[in-house]
Structures are given as C-alpha cells and as structure tokens.
Design a protein around this motif. Structure first.
Motif, mmCIF file in Angstrom:
data_model
loop_
_atom_site.group_PDB
_atom_site.id
_atom_site.type_symbol
_atom_site.label_atom_id
_atom_site.label_comp_id
_atom_site.label_asym_id
_atom_site.label_seq_id
_atom_site.Cartn_x
_atom_site.Cartn_y
_atom_site.Cartn_z
ATOM 1 N N SER A 153 -4.874 35.418 -47.238
ATOM 2 C CA SER A 153 -3.742 35.477 -48.179
ATOM 3 C C SER A 153 -2.418 35.266 -47.461
ATOM 4 C CB SER A 153 -3.726 36.832 -48.912
ATOM 5 O OG SER A 153 -4.693 36.853 -49.931
ATOM 6 N N GLN A 154 -2.321 35.754 -46.241
ATOM 7 C CA GLN A 154 -1.093 35.565 -45.473
ATOM 8 C C GLN A 154 -0.877 34.100 -45.143
ATOM 9 O OE1 GLN A 154 -2.126 38.249 -42.319
ATOM 10 N NE2 GLN A 154 -1.465 40.074 -43.423
ATOM 11 N N LEU A 155 -1.953 33.370 -44.841
ATOM 12 C CA LEU A 155 -1.834 31.940 -44.551
ATOM 13 C C LEU A 155 -1.593 31.135 -45.831
ATOM 14 C CD1 LEU A 155 -4.660 31.511 -41.886
ATOM 15 C CD2 LEU A 155 -2.205 31.707 -41.497
ATOM 16 N N LEU A 156 -2.234 31.539 -46.920
ATOM 17 C CA LEU A 156 -2.013 30.854 -48.192
ATOM 18 C C LEU A 156 -0.571 31.013 -48.663
ATOM 19 C CD1 LEU A 156 -5.341 31.797 -50.011
ATOM 20 C CD2 LEU A 156 -4.577 29.475 -49.476
ATOM 21 N N ALA A 157 0.048 32.121 -48.296
ATOM 22 C CA ALA A 157 1.441 32.341 -48.673
ATOM 23 C C ALA A 157 2.380 31.434 -47.879
ATOM 24 C CB ALA A 157 1.822 33.807 -48.458
ATOM 25 N N GLN A 158 1.868 30.840 -46.808
ATOM 26 C CA GLN A 158 2.655 29.851 -46.064
ATOM 27 C C GLN A 158 2.318 28.464 -46.638
ATOM 28 O OE1 GLN A 158 2.550 30.533 -41.730
ATOM 29 N NE2 GLN A 158 1.904 32.630 -42.118
ATOM 30 N N ASP A 159 1.722 27.591 -45.880
ATOM 31 C CA ASP A 159 1.470 26.239 -46.398
ATOM 32 C C ASP A 159 -0.003 25.886 -46.411
ATOM 33 O OD1 ASP A 159 1.203 26.211 -43.660
ATOM 34 O OD2 ASP A 159 2.070 24.221 -43.392
ATOM 35 N N ALA A 160 -0.893 26.880 -46.324
ATOM 36 C CA ALA A 160 -2.325 26.601 -46.280
ATOM 37 C C ALA A 160 -2.880 26.277 -47.661
ATOM 38 C CB ALA A 160 -3.073 27.788 -45.689
ATOM 39 N N THR A 161 -3.936 25.470 -47.677
ATOM 40 C CA THR A 161 -4.643 25.101 -48.900
ATOM 41 C C THR A 161 -6.121 25.457 -48.730
ATOM 42 O OG1 THR A 161 -3.136 23.256 -49.309
ATOM 43 C CG2 THR A 161 -5.248 23.213 -50.459
ATOM 44 N N ARG A 162 -6.722 26.024 -49.758
ATOM 45 C CA ARG A 162 -8.137 26.385 -49.706
ATOM 46 C C ARG A 162 -8.991 25.152 -50.003
ATOM 47 N NH1 ARG A 162 -10.792 31.578 -52.363
ATOM 48 N NH2 ARG A 162 -8.602 32.101 -52.514
ATOM 49 N N LEU A 163 -9.888 24.820 -49.070
ATOM 50 C CA LEU A 163 -10.785 23.677 -49.257
ATOM 51 C C LEU A 163 -12.215 24.075 -49.597
ATOM 52 C CD1 LEU A 163 -9.954 21.029 -46.490
ATOM 53 C CD2 LEU A 163 -9.213 21.080 -48.874
ATOM 54 N N PHE A 164 -12.619 25.273 -49.176
ATOM 55 C CA PHE A 164 -14.025 25.685 -49.299
ATOM 56 C C PHE A 164 -14.052 27.200 -49.201
ATOM 57 C CE2 PHE A 164 -18.195 26.710 -47.540
ATOM 58 C CZ PHE A 164 -19.067 25.851 -48.215
ATOM 59 N N ASP A 165 -14.933 27.848 -49.958
ATOM 60 C CA ASP A 165 -15.054 29.298 -49.807
ATOM 61 C C ASP A 165 -16.478 29.755 -50.081
ATOM 62 O OD1 ASP A 165 -15.382 29.828 -52.619
ATOM 63 O OD2 ASP A 165 -13.213 29.698 -52.884
ATOM 64 N N SER A 166 -16.688 31.054 -49.920
ATOM 65 C CA SER A 166 -18.042 31.615 -49.958
ATOM 66 C C SER A 166 -18.655 31.625 -51.351
ATOM 67 C CB SER A 166 -18.035 33.034 -49.363
ATOM 68 O OG SER A 166 -17.018 33.826 -49.950
ATOM 69 N N ARG A 167 -17.942 31.194 -52.380
ATOM 70 C CA ARG A 167 -18.583 30.999 -53.685
ATOM 71 C C ARG A 167 -19.634 29.890 -53.611
ATOM 72 N NH1 ARG A 167 -13.239 30.342 -57.248
ATOM 73 N NH2 ARG A 167 -12.703 29.215 -55.330
ATOM 74 N N LYS A 168 -19.453 28.978 -52.650
ATOM 75 C CA LYS A 168 -20.409 27.881 -52.488
ATOM 76 C C LYS A 168 -21.642 28.309 -51.688
ATOM 77 C CE LYS A 168 -17.437 24.752 -54.195
ATOM 78 N NZ LYS A 168 -16.305 24.494 -53.331
ATOM 79 N N THR A 169 -21.634 29.518 -51.148
ATOM 80 C CA THR A 169 -22.752 30.006 -50.323
ATOM 81 C C THR A 169 -23.161 31.397 -50.807
ATOM 82 O OG1 THR A 169 -21.224 30.949 -48.699
ATOM 83 C CG2 THR A 169 -21.972 28.702 -48.312
ATOM 84 N N PRO A 170 -23.642 31.530 -52.035
ATOM 85 C CA PRO A 170 -23.928 32.858 -52.606
ATOM 86 C C PRO A 170 -24.922 33.661 -51.768
ATOM 87 C CG PRO A 170 -24.938 31.119 -53.919
ATOM 88 C CD PRO A 170 -24.024 30.444 -52.947
ATOM 89 N N ASN A 171 -24.607 34.972 -51.638
ATOM 90 C CA ASN A 171 -25.479 35.938 -50.948
ATOM 91 C C ASN A 171 -25.690 35.634 -49.473
ATOM 92 O OD1 ASN A 171 -25.931 37.340 -53.414
ATOM 93 N ND2 ASN A 171 -27.478 35.821 -53.970
ATOM 94 N N THR A 172 -24.780 34.845 -48.895
ATOM 95 C CA THR A 172 -24.891 34.525 -47.468
ATOM 96 C C THR A 172 -24.064 35.474 -46.615
ATOM 97 O OG1 THR A 172 -25.305 32.193 -47.935
ATOM 98 C CG2 THR A 172 -24.502 32.726 -45.741
ATOM 99 N N ILE A 173 -22.874 35.817 -47.075
ATOM 100 C CA ILE A 173 -21.997 36.704 -46.307
ATOM 101 C C ILE A 173 -21.986 38.070 -46.982
ATOM 102 C CG2 ILE A 173 -19.683 37.069 -45.405
ATOM 103 C CD1 ILE A 173 -19.309 34.061 -45.428
#
Length: 309
Positions: free
Chosen positions: A167-187
């Motif tokens: 969240s701290q990086l997203l508040a700067q200029d970061a963009t989310r490209l991929f997250d753990s919704r694409k890897t259910p029950n993995t993490i």
C-alpha cells in the motif's frame, strides 16, 4: 524431565514481522489481552529474519507462510502448524512502475523479491503467468524492509511485495500487475512452533496466544474502525488504508481453522502436499516434505459458539 523444562519460567517467544495477517497478535498484545509472562512477541524486519531467529533458537515459534515452514522443515527445524492466520487473496502482489503496462513488459527489467521466503513462490507464479523464465529478468534480492528504499532510489522496476509495504508503494507511483487472487490457496500464513514448545509445560501459553488472536479477530470484525485506529501506528499506514489492506485476506475463524487443520482429511494437508511438489519441481526443496506431524490442531478452541467468526 520434560523436553521443555527450560521454558517453565519463561514465556513462549514467537517471531513475526509486519504483515496485516499477523497484526492480530500485536493488537492482542497492545490491548493487554496477552499475558507477557506467558507469551513474548519478537518483532522482526522480515520473514527471513523470523526464520533466522527460529534457526538460532531465539524463539520457539514464528508467523510464517506455509511454504516457508516447509523450507524450514527441510533444513532440520521440527515445526508444526498450530493455527492458520489467513489465506492471501490479493494481499501479495507484483508491483511495477507506471510505464510497465502488462506482465510481459517485465522482460529485461529489474525485479525485486525476497529470497528464501514466499517471494520465491510468487516469483514462480509471476514467471509462469508472464510466459518468462528467470533468465529473462534481472533479479534483485530485497527483504521486505528494504523495498521502499530501493523503489525510491530507482534501483528496481518491479517488486514482489505485500501489505503494508504494498500500500505504501501503491500510494507512490506503483501499479499492480499480478496478485495472489490468481494463485488461490497457495499463500497461507500460519503460526508454526517447534515441537518442544508443544510439550505439556508449554501448552497453556500456546492456547493463550491462540485465544488472543481470535479475540483480536472478533474485535476487528465487530468494531473495524476502532481496530484500524489501534493498528495504524504499528502497520505504518494512514487510518483510511488499514481496512483496505485487509481486503486481500481471508481470515479463518475457529470453525474454519478446525476444517483446515483437523479431521481425517484436513484441507491444509492437501495444500501443503501440492506446494511441496511445486517447490521440488522448481528446485526450492530437495525432496518433498513427508508432512509427518506438520499439523497440530490440539490448541484450537473447541467452543465454536463462543466465536462469531
């Protein structure tokens, strides 16, 4: 003499770094719901530091991801999982600079990640989704507490991160490209204890810690704004970002913890078997974990009706 007699007059020590899924323990401590004569929390700067504290015998347990537990067990640490904190459903992510529009654009770029932790597993999933290999990018090893500084110094173009740093990086200029919704029950984040901390002399302290965790979860569910206010300083997030950071998590209550850890076919055992196989195939483990004594549900509360979660 019991194997853990040396702990009789000392609290159980548990290592954990800043991560929204582990915040329940810190909230319980700060609100006085944990008796510090029974439980001591060692705040570390990263998962790597928590693993090191375990290996050096500084603590008897740690808050880790399931794959980190498997890695530690392969190194000879006799760990058992006694609690599931959360399942990541978006809170672990790949962030990139604004000019990088799609996953394949990370080819030839500098990507930061934390070695020896769940960052390795996320890297595998990112590479698979992008259709790239490790040789297609420049890997930059970065513990979670180093990521913000590396981002600010323009040392990386993308990073595998998680809350609250994400969240701290997203508040700067970061963009989310991929997250753990694409890897259910993995993490899956868990509380893992050395088996000498499961001896009779230590069981009351383990139960006390787990009860404190569920009390904090109840407070978060019943009075989320107050809980967020109490968490903001520890997480290093402004008040309005705290609750949104939890949206990427599924936090199982007592009944679901029993489903995950107990019974003839506990669900977490199937996840552990799958993760172990993935790690072996990708050379993160030398051989698959036997899964013997991996799960220990004995310390979970048995009164489901007393817990709303």
């Amino acid at each position: 003499m019991p194997a853990c007699d040396w702990l009789l007059d000392k609290p159980i020590a548990v290592a954990a770094h800043a991560w929204v899924g582990y915040e329940s323990m810190f909230l319980a401590r700060d609100e006085g719901w944990l008796d510090l004569r029974q439980v001591r929390l060692l705040e570390t700067r990263s998962a790597s530091a928590s693993l090191q504290a375990l290996a050096q015998g500084q603590v008897q347990g740690a808050a880790l991801t399931l794959d980190e537990v498997l890695r530690a067990r392969s190194g000879g640490l006799p760990l058992s999982v006694v609690l599931v904190f959360d399942v990541s459903a978006g809170a672990d992510m790949l962030l990139a600079r604004a000019g990088i529009k799609k996953l394949s654009d990370i080819k030839g770029r500098r990507l930061g990640y934390e070695q020896g932790t769940t960052g390795e597993l996320m890297l595998l999933e990112v590479m698979r989704a992008a259709g790239l290999s490790r040789q297609d990018i420049t890997l930059v090893p970065l513990a979670i507490d180093q990521q913000r500084a590396a981002w600010s110094r323009q040392e990386i173009d993308a990073v595998i991160s998680y809350e609250p740093v994400a969240s701290q990086l997203l508040a700067q200029d970061a963009t989310r490209l991929f997250d753990s919704r694409k890897t259910p029950n993995t993490i899956v984040d868990v509380l893992a204890l050395r088996r000498d901390a499961l001896e009779p002399c230590c069981q009351a302290a383990v139960r006390h810690l787990i009860e404190g965790h569920f009390r904090a979860l109840e407070h978060l569910a019943g009075n989320p704004r107050d809980a967020a206010y109490r968490m903001t300083r520890h997480l290093g997030l402004p008040l309005h970002q705290v609750l949104s950071a939890f949206k990427g998590l599924v936090q199982p209550g007592v009944a679901n913890n029993h489903r995950l850890l107990a019974g003839a076919t506990p669900e977490l055992l199937a996840s552990a078997r799958q993760i172990s196989g993935v790690m072996v195939r990708n050379h993160l483990l030398k051989q698959e974990d036997s899964l013997n004594l991996l799960l220990c549900p004995d310390f979970l509360p048995t009164d489901f009706s007393a817990n709303r979660l």
